[in-house]
Design an enzyme around this catalytic site. Structure first.
Site, short mmCIF file in Angstrom:
data_model
loop_
_atom_site.label_atom_id
_atom_site.label_comp_id
_atom_site.label_asym_id
_atom_site.label_seq_id
_atom_site.Cartn_x
_atom_site.Cartn_y
_atom_site.Cartn_z
CG HIS A 1 26.37 30.67 12.43
ND1 HIS A 1 26.89 31.84 12.96
CD2 HIS A 1 26.61 29.68 13.34
CE1 HIS A 1 27.45 31.55 14.14
NE2 HIS A 1 27.27 30.28 14.39
CE LYS B 1 29.51 25.12 18.11
NZ LYS B 1 28.17 25.79 18.18
CG ASN C 1 34.47 27.06 17.86
OD1 ASN C 1 35.26 27.36 16.97
ND2 ASN C 1 33.17 27.03 17.68
#
Length: 461
Positions: A190, A121, A144
């Site tokens: 995650h 990404k 981000n």
């Protein structure tokens, strides 16, 4: 008394004093809200200076609950887990919690290109931004990477924003909507944040489709089995633009096997093709990133020649398959951004087929399943150097799968072991599969330390 309550400013409490939190606080202040920022850790000096300059009250090193629990709304920085005591107390008081992205979206009508995925990404976000910037679009970079979206909405208007969104950021988005939503892939990552349940992680990623309309677009990798299964359960009104290596009936971005050209079928006006060899980014994973970015640009009506040029001159992303140096005939590659197993898979996929790679693995394990890379390791890796405080799981899984495996607990020891194990013509690949927080502040810190250690080898020769 009732009128006094009605006139009372909306109180926003921001948790987290980093880029997103400070940006959210400034936007809320600009909109006339009563703002307070709280960070349980230490706020970086530059953010302290920004808060002081804006006269925004804040605290660090603690959470004063009476100043938090009187909020009308809480803006939570993405790294703060919902299971923490402060978040449990906020939930117990029924206070709504939103993300910085959700807050920013309330105050802009700019077009939003939102990109998520377990891997790729950042590259796709920066590549899309590069295409638009080179084409002269008034474009902002956020999420981000880049600057806080909220701060840009407050102080630096753009017509289009390209936003990298993690699953953490997507958790607290409700009314926000993308104009172009991109999901590159979904692989386990995650899972410690999601009760070790893959379905919870998938659901967080798919929140990027919230509120899409028939005029919006959804770009996704057609060959991802997780995305395919989820699309059987989730519907969207958006137009679909799947991409992949091969052309199927609905594919809008692919490689033409006849002439090895890359095809972008965005719209009748913007569809085009270019030689795959002209793409600046090499490797299968970067082909997918280029397809997603190119399709996004097509849908924003960027001229074909501008897209071709930008796809051919983009310079890549630091800490992602970044060449560092060649020492004694051995190439050193920094892929510190590979914080999950699938990202390492793509790195290994780009390595030579012969057993000529020394692979550095290790860090904070997030519930990893290393079986995904086992076959590539057995075919391509001559040695593994584990670098972390707790290497037991790696040693147990990979022992016997490679000719040699070492355990180290520092970057200097890991690089020294690699130098001993590698021969001329080999590649040392830092692609750790794990988060960096056992030995380093971030994957960037890990990558910088690796590069410094490699360059020290050059200086000592």
């Amino acid at each position: 008394m009732y009128k006094e309550q009605e006139l009372k400013p909306h109180r926003i409490v921001v948790l987290g004093g980093g880029e997103s939190g400070v940006g959210a606080a400034i936007l809320a202040k600009d909109k006339g809200m009563d703002v307070f920022l709280s960070d349980y850790g230490t706020i970086a000096p530059r953010y302290v200076e920004m808060l002081q300059a804006e006269e925004i009250p804040f605290e660090q090193g603690k959470h004063t609950m009476e100043l938090i629990l009187n909020a009308d709304e809480v803006v939570k920085s993405p790294g703060i887990a919902p299971t923490l005591p402060v978040m449990q107390a906020i939930a117990g008081h029924g206070i709504p919690v939103i993300s910085e992205i959700e807050l920013a979206g309330r105050y802009t009508d700019a077009r939003m290109v939102c990109i998520t995925g377990s891997n790729g990404k950042t590259t796709t976000t920066l590549l899309t931004y590069h295409i638009l910037k080179q084409a002269g679009v008034n474009v902002g970079l956020a999420g981000n990477v880049g600057r806080s979206l909220a701060l840009q909405v407050a102080r630096d208007h753009h017509d289009v924003y390209v936003i990298e969104l993690s699953s953490f950021q997507l958790e607290n988005m409700y009314e926000f909507k993308a104009n172009i939503a991109v999901i590159l892939n979904i692989t386990p990552d995650h899972l410690d944040r999601y009760d070790y349940k893959m379905d919870n992680y998938i659901a967080a990623k798919f929140r990027i489709l919230n509120n899409l309309t028939p005029s919006d677009a959804f770009i996704y990798w057609q060959d991802d089995p997780v995305i395919a299964r989820q699309l059987e359960r989730v519907t969207t009104d958006a137009r679909l633009f799947p991409f992949g290596l091969h052309h199927l009936d609905s594919t809008r971005g692919y490689v033409d096997d006849d002439d090895e050209s890359v095809v972008f079928d965005g719209s009748p006006e913007t569809s085009f093709r270019m030689p795959r060899a002209d793409l600046s980014l090499s490797g299968l994973h970067n082909l997918y990133n280029s397809l997603a970015a190119g399709l996004s640009a097509c849908l924003l009506d960027i001229k074909k020649d501008d897209i071709r040029q930008a796809l051919s001159d983009f310079e890549g992303v630091e800490h992602r398959l970044e060449y560092v140096a060649t020492v004694d005939g051995v190439r050193y590659i920094n892929d510190s951004k590979a914080t999950n197993v699938n990202s390492c898979w793509y790195a290994l996929e780009s390595m030579p087929d012969s057993r000529s790679t020394v692979l550095i693995l290790g860090g904070k394990d997030k519930g990893n399943d290393y079986s995904e890379i086992a076959e590539l390791v057995e075919h391509k890796v001559k040695a593994i150097v584990c670098m972390g405080l707790h290497n037991e799981k790696l040693l147990d899984f990979f022992s016997g799968k490679v000719p040699e495996i070492r355990s180290t607990a520092s970057i200097d020891d890991a690089v020294a072991a690699c130098r001993e194990l590698a021969s001329e013509g080999d590649t040392v690949l830092l692609s750790p599969c794990c988060a960096s927080f056992d030995l380093f502040h971030s994957y960037e810190h890990r990558g910088e330390m690796f590069k410094a250690a490699v360059k020290a080898l050059l200086n000592n020769d």
